[in-house]
Design an enzyme around this catalytic site. Structure first.
Site, PDB file in Angstrom:
ATOM      1  N   GLU A   1       0.858  -1.166   0.179  1.00  0.00           N
ATOM      2  CA  GLU A   1      -0.031   0.094  -0.137  1.00  0.00           C
ATOM      3  C   GLU A   1       0.964   1.354  -0.174  1.00  0.00           C
ATOM      4  O   GLU A   1       0.518   2.174  -0.533  1.00  0.00           O
ATOM      5  CB  GLU A   1      -1.182   0.041   1.187  1.00  0.00           C
TER       6      GLU A   1
ATOM      7  N   GLU B   1      14.250  -3.650  -3.421  1.00  0.00           N
ATOM      8  CA  GLU B   1      14.918  -3.771  -4.683  1.00  0.00           C
ATOM      9  C   GLU B   1      13.995  -4.688  -5.727  1.00  0.00           C
ATOM     10  O   GLU B   1      14.482  -5.120  -6.522  1.00  0.00           O
ATOM     11  CB  GLU B   1      16.235  -4.561  -4.445  1.00  0.00           C
TER      12      GLU B   1
END
Length: 431
Positions: free
Chosen positions: A67, A320
């Site tokens: 979110e 990442e």
């Protein structure tokens, strides 16, 4: 009579919540053994946050990493729009908290959202004094909403979802749901079906409108290619670009299927590699052990050094994932092969990757349907169908290229929800 009923229902809910507090604390301690960050800033869980120097012009709540990532473009626009004082961003998990700090540093105020207990939410609101509240997706909290209503803090649900399961659950307490939803100033639903369920539960129809999914508006970092290059060098990734599947945000029950499919793929693609990215940090080690138990040579991203030649890369770092997508040609998005609800299929789609996902996709039903219809995504059900679909795409590069382009076009065509959300916030008059 309705007021008496809803008051009694909320009292009952609150009493049960207080009874559950010891169990919640035990669960926090249990999680804290695996992930010590759960034990930090403990007081914030009960509203003991640092008082703001001035009222926050906007408070936005995003429960966890997914979110937060989805809301990032909205948060950036709000920072630019309401820059007279730091906006407040809350979440509920340590990984979400870490991502907020990584993305925004000191440009926002940040703390955990307290538990939905009257004393906790009152303390939180008294200390932060937000002027507007934005809740991302499907966080419905009766005591928090009642406290905002009492303090005249306008509430907006952005990217709001109401799954059939949640609709059935709230339908068991229809009056409480109607009163709670009636306290929301505006509901910007992801999809017309979500909007219809909110209205059916009692939300005033004039306050609800389908506004699209803000995840389509995800901004690609300008340095993404550079980050992928750095990642390639750090993990000794071959320059020859081997056939690679990125299994992203996977859960423990999905690892056996992914690893079984990978074994099948290696029979036809001898240099194929798998990048396995668990959803939760506490599962990083278990994912590596599962791959090693299958006999694969494994390297973890966090290792400063490791085998130069390996079969499976474990993505065990935070923040990442987008760079890791650059290592492969096809993405499988997890949480969908097991009954979790699925995770964000739009991240790899925005990068022009064909996207695979399982049948449990309540969290992205509309986006998944759009990808399937456009030819940029496929729903798979088990290891054999996963291996078969990947084989088709790896064998026919032109088909794979067209699928990736179709996926990217689905994202581009559905953008604009963030602009609509900002306009809704601007339209609210602060009392």
């Amino acid at each position: 009579m309705d007021q008496v009923y809803t008051t009694l229902a909320r009292w009952t809910y609150t009493a049960l919540f207080y009874v559950a507090v010891p169990l919640i604390l035990v669960n926090l301690l249990r999680r804290g053994r695996r992930q010590p960050a759960y034990l930090h800033r403990f007081g914030e869980r009960f509203g003991w946050c640092r008082p703001g120097l001035m009222p926050a012009p906007v408070w936005l709540h995003a429960v966890s990493v997914g979110e937060v990532e989805a809301a990032a473009p909205l948060i950036r626009q709000l920072i630019g729009r309401y820059g007279t004082a730091p906006i407040l961003v809350t979440c509920g998990t340590p990984t979400g908290s870490e991502r907020i700090r990584d993305l925004f540093g000191d440009s926002v105020e940040h703390c955990y959202l307290p538990y939905d207990l009257p004393t906790s939410v009152d303390r939180f609101l008294a200390r932060k004094q937000p002027q507007r509240a934005i809740i991302i997706e499907a966080e419905l909290w009766p005591n928090l909403y009642a406290a905002c209503h009492r303090r005249r803090v306008p509430l907006i649900l952005v990217n709001a979802r109401m799954s059939p399961g949640s609709f059935r659950a709230w339908s068991r307490v229809p009056r409480l749901a109607r009163v709670m939803l009636g306290r929301i100033t505006r509901i910007l639903a992801q999809h017309p079906d979500d909007a219809a369920r909110f209205v059916a539960l009692g939300a005033p129809a004039e306050r609800v409108r389908p506004s699209g999914n803000i995840k389509f508006d995800r901004e690609l970092p300008p340095d993404l290619q550079a980050k992928t290059t750095t990642l390639r060098e750090a993990v000794d990734w071959p320059q020859s670009a081997p056939p690679t599947l990125i299994a992203a945000s996977v859960h423990p029950g999905e690892w056996p299927m992914v690893l079984e499919a990978f074994r099948t793929l290696r029979n036809g693609f001898a240099t194929a590699r798998l990048v396995l990215v668990p959803r939760h940090p506490e599962r990083f080690r278990a994912a590596r052990e599962a791959a090693e138990a299958e006999g694969w040579t494994v390297r973890s991203r966090s290792q400063s050094s490791g085998p130069a030649s390996y079969d499976v890369l474990i993505g065990d770092t935070m923040g990442e994932l987008m760079a890791m997508f650059g290592l492969g040609q096809i993405a499988l998005v997890g949480g969908s092969l097991v009954p979790i609800g699925g995770h964000n299929v739009l991240e790899p789609a925005a990068l022009g990757m064909p996207v695979l996902f399982g049948p449990h996709r309540q969290s992205f039903r509309a986006a998944g349907d759009a990808l399937v219809e456009a030819g940029g995504g496929w729903e798979i059900h088990d290891a054999p169908t996963l291996a078969a679909q990947i084989t088709k795409l790896w064998t026919n590069t032109e088909t794979a290229r067209a699928a990736g382009a179709a996926a990217r076009e689905v994202v581009r065509r559905n953008q604009g929800a963030v602009t609509r959300a900002v306009a809704a916030v601007d339209a609210i008059e602060v009392v």
